[in-house]
Design a protein around this motif. Sequence first.
Motif, mmCIF file in Angstrom:
data_model
loop_
_atom_site.group_PDB
_atom_site.id
_atom_site.type_symbol
_atom_site.label_atom_id
_atom_site.label_comp_id
_atom_site.label_asym_id
_atom_site.label_seq_id
_atom_site.Cartn_x
_atom_site.Cartn_y
_atom_site.Cartn_z
ATOM 1 N N LEU A 54 0.821 -1.207 0.000
ATOM 2 C CA LEU A 54 0.000 0.000 0.000
ATOM 3 C C LEU A 54 0.853 1.254 0.000
ATOM 4 O O LEU A 54 0.487 2.266 -0.614
ATOM 5 N N ASP A 55 1.995 1.222 0.690
ATOM 6 C CA ASP A 55 2.915 2.365 0.652
ATOM 7 C C ASP A 55 3.280 2.696 -0.785
ATOM 8 O O ASP A 55 3.226 3.854 -1.219
ATOM 9 N N SER A 56 3.673 1.678 -1.545
ATOM 10 C CA SER A 56 4.090 1.890 -2.933
ATOM 11 C C SER A 56 2.917 2.336 -3.793
ATOM 12 O O SER A 56 3.049 3.217 -4.643
ATOM 13 N N TYR A 57 1.750 1.720 -3.571
ATOM 14 C CA TYR A 57 0.580 2.057 -4.387
ATOM 15 C C TYR A 57 0.179 3.515 -4.209
ATOM 16 O O TYR A 57 0.005 4.254 -5.191
ATOM 17 N N PHE A 58 0.031 3.952 -2.960
ATOM 18 C CA PHE A 58 -0.437 5.317 -2.730
ATOM 19 C C PHE A 58 0.638 6.349 -3.053
ATOM 20 O O PHE A 58 0.322 7.466 -3.479
ATOM 21 N N ALA A 59 1.909 6.007 -2.872
ATOM 22 C CA ALA A 59 2.977 6.926 -3.265
ATOM 23 C C ALA A 59 2.999 7.094 -4.778
ATOM 24 O O ALA A 59 3.213 8.199 -5.297
ATOM 25 N N ALA A 62 -0.271 8.956 -6.219
ATOM 26 C CA ALA A 62 -0.281 10.396 -5.931
ATOM 27 C C ALA A 62 0.182 11.191 -7.140
ATOM 28 O O ALA A 62 -0.213 12.358 -7.318
ATOM 29 N N ASN A 63 1.011 10.579 -8.012
ATOM 30 C CA ASN A 63 1.461 11.270 -9.219
ATOM 31 C C ASN A 63 0.304 11.556 -10.172
ATOM 32 O O ASN A 63 0.399 12.463 -11.005
ATOM 33 N N LEU A 64 -0.785 10.788 -10.070
ATOM 34 C CA LEU A 64 -1.933 10.987 -10.956
ATOM 35 C C LEU A 64 -2.782 12.178 -10.531
ATOM 36 O O LEU A 64 -3.742 12.521 -11.220
ATOM 37 N N GLY A 65 -2.436 12.795 -9.409
ATOM 38 C CA GLY A 65 -3.142 13.999 -8.976
ATOM 39 C C GLY A 65 -2.275 15.232 -9.003
ATOM 40 O O GLY A 65 -2.665 16.279 -8.490
ATOM 41 N N GLN A 118 3.926 9.253 9.816
ATOM 42 C CA GLN A 118 5.045 9.082 8.898
ATOM 43 C C GLN A 118 4.567 9.524 7.521
ATOM 44 O O GLN A 118 3.461 9.181 7.104
ATOM 45 N N ARG A 119 5.369 10.298 6.822
ATOM 46 C CA ARG A 119 4.984 10.829 5.523
ATOM 47 C C ARG A 119 5.639 10.024 4.420
ATOM 48 O O ARG A 119 6.852 9.858 4.394
ATOM 49 N N ILE A 120 4.798 9.549 3.511
ATOM 50 C CA ILE A 120 5.245 8.676 2.425
ATOM 51 C C ILE A 120 5.047 9.431 1.128
ATOM 52 O O ILE A 120 3.921 9.820 0.792
ATOM 53 N N THR A 121 6.094 9.656 0.382
ATOM 54 C CA THR A 121 5.968 10.474 -0.824
ATOM 55 C C THR A 121 7.077 10.160 -1.813
ATOM 56 O O THR A 121 8.155 9.692 -1.438
ATOM 57 N N MET A 122 6.798 10.398 -3.092
ATOM 58 C CA MET A 122 7.812 10.340 -4.149
ATOM 59 C C MET A 122 8.229 11.747 -4.560
ATOM 60 O O MET A 122 9.076 11.918 -5.424
ATOM 61 N N ARG A 379 10.624 5.724 -3.068
ATOM 62 C CA ARG A 379 9.909 6.691 -2.261
ATOM 63 C C ARG A 379 10.684 6.862 -0.979
ATOM 64 O O ARG A 379 11.668 6.163 -0.732
ATOM 65 N N SER A 380 10.268 7.755 -0.133
ATOM 66 C CA SER A 380 10.901 7.919 1.163
ATOM 67 C C SER A 380 9.837 8.019 2.232
ATOM 68 O O SER A 380 8.723 8.481 1.978
#
Length: 554
Positions: A54-59, A62-65, A118-122, A379-380
């Motif tokens: 799920l971390d990878s999926y939502f990170a 997020a690029n699609l928005g 914790q913030r998950i982002t690319m 991601r981080s």
Amino acid sequence: MKEQRLDAGMRDHDHYAHRLPNWRNTLRKQLIPIVRWETPYLALLQDKLRSPALDSYFAFTANLGTHTFFMIMLPILFWCGYTNIGRAMVHVLASGVFFSGFVKDMLCLPRPLSPPLQRITMSGSAALEYGFPSTHSTNAVSVAVYAIQILRTTAETRHPTVHLALQVLFYFYALSIVFGRLYCGMHGFFDVVIGSMLGAGLSIIQIVYGQAFDEWICQGSYTNPLIATLIIFVLVRIHPEPADDCPCFDDSVAFAGVMVGIQIGAWHYASTGLAWDYPIPSTVPFDLRNIGLLKAGIRICLGVIIVFAWRGFMKPALFMILPPIFRVLEHARLNLPRAFFLTASQYKSVPKLKGDDNVIPSASDIPRLLTNLRNPRKRSVSVGPQSVADAYETLAYRHMRRRESISSPDAERPKSPLKQSEPDGKEPYFGYAANSRFPSSGREGAPLRAEPLPTPVSSRVQSYEEMMGSGEVVVIPVSPPESVGSGMGDGEGSWDMPGEEEKEDREMFLKLERPRVRYDVEVVTKLIVYSGIAWLAVEGNPILFELCGLGISK
């Protein structure tokens, strides 16, 4: 008289009281409790649901928005004959980015506290912006509402299942983006709810008045697009000054430029005799059966190349041309300085800027972006303040907790969740690590901890509240991120704060990632460059396609 030095717990309040007008500061203080109240519940949601998949999926999704995704996709709609959809998407997205950024800079509300989140982002730049409202949510909901309405009002008798599936897909898209902002710890419930309402409202306005506006722009003389352009420039000028160095204004200016170019291009293209009047004036002629897949593909590739060539040429050219002009205006006191932007008298030339655009990247950045998209695990996970607004909120919450507990003799400063004591009281260990695993499940990137005993929800929420305001800057990369600069920039790190606790607070500020230095000429440069990109999308490239034999055969 020497200026009185305030301790870290007081300066956070002094900061916003001095930098914001009284009404904005009052409104901000009324809304801050909402951000603080929802944070432990967001942490509970994260703790219940998180997994590497799920971390990878939502990170990734997020690029699609993001602005970049839409700016790459929107011109293709114009070149493939969907001018009515393309203009509608530009209107709702540009308005969404502008007005969400307008509110962000006006209220200066931080993102929910990390820790406990914790913030998950690319994206390295997203966390530097204020939190309220969520621009991702505004974009996603505005697109979904408009698309679903178009699908529902368009009869589909041959493929009703596909028609229904597309509607479900847009519902899922919006929900996925909005929920992903909560899951990734980037926004709170308040941020995404108001952001979604803003997006839905803008789409409803477009649905009701969009076609009438398009016809108004394209009819008559140049006065109509001129009026629209002047209104946009006024909105850019009155965009609020933020209290911290927030890059929201940059994106707002870029999309304001897009709006200007779209209106001017549509008005002029409608008068050339090359455009179709159906379904709206200035529609780019396109028929796939007539043109064929090969020509259609060449049109898209050629159009994209021209857009990047325009950007690649105009930005450095304007960076050379504009600074001397701005110095003359500054000398005559005709310039309009903006906070956190260097005025032309403070620099000799604009250096080559790396990562200077969150909307359309330079051509040299494309391979890196494609690599990131092919590897969604890149991601981080960040724990601790990531922006100046985060740091001030950490200090403000810490100060509030001190005041509440001052009457308790056993009160102590909340401990960081990153440092936990061993059962035997030995040296503390770090509670998170990049390659750590759950002992039982073997999941990567998870907290390093023993299997906990079941605890009541209220106790979990209380434990997350104790983590708030205790953060230090720690970034946990899943794969090595690019290096970023740091430093206080405008002197915020020069506090005179004796004592161990004050030293930790100062170090927290010094470790923050800060936006790069920005130059006053960038505002006008963005307006010109993005106006040109929009003009190329709606008029310049369609005319070129006809001249090159890539149009509809006569």
